[in-house]
Motif scaffolding. Structure first.
Motif, short mmCIF file in Angstrom:
data_model
loop_
_atom_site.label_atom_id
_atom_site.label_comp_id
_atom_site.label_asym_id
_atom_site.label_seq_id
_atom_site.Cartn_x
_atom_site.Cartn_y
_atom_site.Cartn_z
N SER A 1 0.81 -1.22 0.00
CA SER A 1 0.00 0.00 0.00
C SER A 1 0.85 1.27 0.00
N SER A 2 2.00 1.25 0.64
CA SER A 2 2.83 2.47 0.69
C SER A 2 3.36 2.83 -0.70
N GLN A 3 3.82 1.83 -1.46
CA GLN A 3 4.30 2.07 -2.82
C GLN A 3 3.14 2.48 -3.73
N ALA A 4 1.98 1.86 -3.52
CA ALA A 4 0.80 2.21 -4.32
C ALA A 4 0.43 3.67 -4.10
N TYR A 5 0.45 4.11 -2.84
CA TYR A 5 0.12 5.50 -2.52
C TYR A 5 1.16 6.45 -3.12
N ALA A 6 2.44 6.06 -3.07
CA ALA A 6 3.51 6.90 -3.62
C ALA A 6 3.33 7.10 -5.13
N MET A 7 2.97 6.03 -5.83
CA MET A 7 2.75 6.13 -7.28
C MET A 7 1.53 6.99 -7.60
N GLN A 8 0.47 6.85 -6.82
CA GLN A 8 -0.73 7.66 -7.02
C GLN A 8 -0.43 9.14 -6.83
N ARG A 9 0.31 9.45 -5.75
CA ARG A 9 0.66 10.85 -5.48
C ARG A 9 1.55 11.42 -6.58
N LYS A 10 2.53 10.64 -7.04
CA LYS A 10 3.43 11.09 -8.11
C LYS A 10 2.65 11.33 -9.40
N SER A 11 1.69 10.45 -9.69
CA SER A 11 0.87 10.61 -10.89
C SER A 11 0.05 11.88 -10.83
N LYS A 12 -0.55 12.16 -9.69
CA LYS A 12 -1.37 13.37 -9.53
C LYS A 12 -0.53 14.63 -9.64
N GLU A 13 0.63 14.63 -9.01
CA GLU A 13 1.51 15.80 -9.07
C GLU A 13 1.96 16.09 -10.49
N PHE A 14 2.29 15.03 -11.21
CA PHE A 14 2.74 15.20 -12.59
C PHE A 14 1.60 15.72 -13.47
N ALA A 15 0.40 15.17 -13.29
CA ALA A 15 -0.76 15.61 -14.08
C ALA A 15 -1.09 17.07 -13.78
N ASP A 16 -1.01 17.47 -12.52
CA ASP A 16 -1.29 18.86 -12.14
C ASP A 16 -0.29 19.82 -12.77
N SER A 17 0.98 19.40 -12.82
CA SER A 17 2.00 20.27 -13.40
C SER A 17 1.77 20.48 -14.90
N LEU A 18 1.32 19.42 -15.58
CA LEU A 18 1.02 19.55 -17.01
C LEU A 18 -0.16 20.47 -17.25
N ALA A 19 -1.18 20.32 -16.40
CA ALA A 19 -2.40 21.13 -16.57
C ALA A 19 -2.10 22.61 -16.39
N SER A 20 -1.29 22.96 -15.42
CA SER A 20 -0.99 24.36 -15.17
C SER A 20 -0.04 24.93 -16.21
N ALA A 21 0.77 24.07 -16.82
CA ALA A 21 1.78 24.56 -17.75
C ALA A 21 1.22 24.89 -19.13
N TYR A 22 0.24 24.15 -19.57
CA TYR A 22 -0.14 24.26 -20.98
C TYR A 22 -1.47 24.96 -21.28
N LYS A 23 -2.36 25.09 -20.33
CA LYS A 23 -3.62 25.81 -20.54
C LYS A 23 -4.33 25.33 -21.81
N ALA A 24 -4.63 24.06 -21.83
CA ALA A 24 -5.14 23.43 -23.05
C ALA A 24 -6.45 24.02 -23.53
N SER A 25 -7.41 24.21 -22.64
CA SER A 25 -8.73 24.66 -23.09
C SER A 25 -8.70 26.04 -23.71
N GLN A 26 -7.84 26.94 -23.17
CA GLN A 26 -7.75 28.29 -23.72
C GLN A 26 -7.25 28.26 -25.17
N MET A 27 -6.24 27.41 -25.44
CA MET A 27 -5.70 27.36 -26.79
C MET A 27 -6.67 26.71 -27.76
N ALA A 28 -7.47 25.77 -27.28
CA ALA A 28 -8.48 25.17 -28.14
C ALA A 28 -9.49 26.22 -28.57
N ASP A 29 -9.93 27.04 -27.62
CA ASP A 29 -10.88 28.11 -27.93
C ASP A 29 -10.27 29.10 -28.91
N TRP A 30 -8.99 29.45 -28.67
CA TRP A 30 -8.33 30.42 -29.55
C TRP A 30 -8.28 29.92 -30.99
#
Length: 381
Positions: free
Chosen positions: A303-332
């Motif tokens: 469970s500890s390794q499972a939680y570590a992978m889940q947390r790492k996945s979420k952090e990485f996904a959040d960093s991508l979302a804040s970096a690229y602003k996908a929806s704004q560029m789609a609208d543009w």
């Protein structure tokens, strides 16, 4: 007095010879830059840059940017050189040079991870290129726009440009690009959860596999294997992975093997393959690998390794979302295309005597004239 006249004449002759030499070198660079970019670099190195005119500086900057991108001998750290070319062609250039400059500034901005600005430049290049007789340029623009939108998670636009790239590649009879385009269209459908369409296109790519290099072959084989793995046809999946294992340059094979071993209950082996996939997956599929590892560790009871992978996945996904602003560029991009269509409609309407002009014959002098179609310079034929 005669000596002075002779000296002045010699100066003008030397200047003229210098201009002709520069013009000839630039023309030679254009002829070889697509197939022999290193040769183009050698030619451009011979040019005395302080003596260039403003027009020659713009052309030199465009060519040097193309060489740097194609050879990657020098790390691109800014877009100042190509931006100078864009400014010149915006004021004085024909459509072809302007489209080329915007395209390559978009490529540079993509390399600098400024994806939103890259898309803006590429969209301008696309608008110009669609009025020109240069299929190769359109092909490059569609290819780059597909990748930019993939990086921004704009999957409907990934599919749009992958399809345009496929059509363009077929027009050019470019077998390599046709094979790549089929895989890109398949990826676009897969990311939109339209798996039936994805399977059709990935199977079509198999017909072109002999035309591509080993890296692209591995991409195709991995995609086909993944398709069969998802449908539960494990034997077929492993059959295609047998060919893939000759060259592990692509991480999709590892992730497919991890899924297969997971279903077989071989969790240790599945974890090993999933970890290997982290080393060679792109950003989007890197998250998928982390999520699979979390699932595998959970199934193993760690469970500890499972939680570590889940947390790492979420952090990485959040960093991508804040970096690229996908929806704004789609609208543009959608607004950009809408405005382009509206302008085209208004031009046609004005020709017919409508729009802001009155319908009477006396107003015909106000009608807009469609610009003549540009063609690429002779050195690009």
């Amino acid at each position: 007095m005669k000596k002075i006249i002779i000296n002045i004449t010699l100066v003008f002759l030397l200047i003229a010879c210098g201009r002709n030499e520069i013009s000839g070198t630039l023309s030679q660079a254009w002829k070889v830059i697509e197939q022999q970019p290193d040769s183009a670099r050698v030619l451009l190195a011979k040019i005395d840059t302080p003596s260039l005119t403003e027009k020659e500086q713009a052309e030199y900057g465009l060519l040097m940017t193309m060489v740097d991108i194609k050879t990657r001998h020098e790390q691109i750290t800014n877009d100042s050189i190509i931006s100078a070319s864009v400014r010149y062609y915006d004021q004085h250039g024909d459509k072809w040079h302007k489209a080329m400059a915007y395209h390559y500034r978009g490529v540079v901005k993509y390399a600098l991870n400024n994806v939103p600005e890259a898309i803006k430049d590429l969209k301008r290049a696309e608008t110009l290129a669609e009025t020109l007789d240069d299929e190769l340029l359109r092909n490059k623009i569609y290819d780059r726009l597909a990748y930019c939108n993939y990086k921004n998670n704009n999957f409907p636009l990934v599919l749009k440009y992958s399809k345009k790239l496929l059509d363009s590649s077929k027009k050019m009879n470019d077998s390599v690009m046709v094979a790549r385009s089929y895989t890109m269209v398949a990826s676009g459908f897969a990311n939109m959860e339209e798996m039936d369409s994805a399977r059709i296109y990935i199977l079509n790519s198999l017909d072109w596999i002999d035309a591509v290099d080993s890296l692209t072959q591995n991409v195709i084989l991995c995609n086909v294997a993944a398709m069969y793995q998802e449908t539960g046809e494990v034997e077929k999946a492993e059959q295609y992975l047998t060919d893939w294992v000759l060259n592990h340059a692509n991480g999709f094979g590892y992730i497919t093997l991890a899924h297969i071993r997971q279903k077989q209950g071989k969790y240790e082996e599945a974890v090993t393959h999933a970890k290997k996939s982290l080393e060679c997956m792109d950003q989007k599929n890197y998250i998928h690998s982390l999520e699979l590892l979390a699932e595998l560790y959970s199934q193993k009871g760690d469970s500890s390794q499972a939680y570590a992978m889940q947390r790492k996945s979420k952090e990485f996904a959040d960093s991508l979302a804040s970096a690229y602003k996908a929806s704004q560029m789609a609208d543009w991009q959608m607004k950009f295309d809408e405005q382009k269509q509206e302008k085209k409609f208004l031009r046609q309407l004005v020709k017919l005597g409508g729009g802001n002009c009155c319908l009477y014959p006396s107003c015909n002098s106000h009608n807009m004239v469609e610009p003549k179609k540009n063609t690429p310079p002779s050195h690009q034929s």
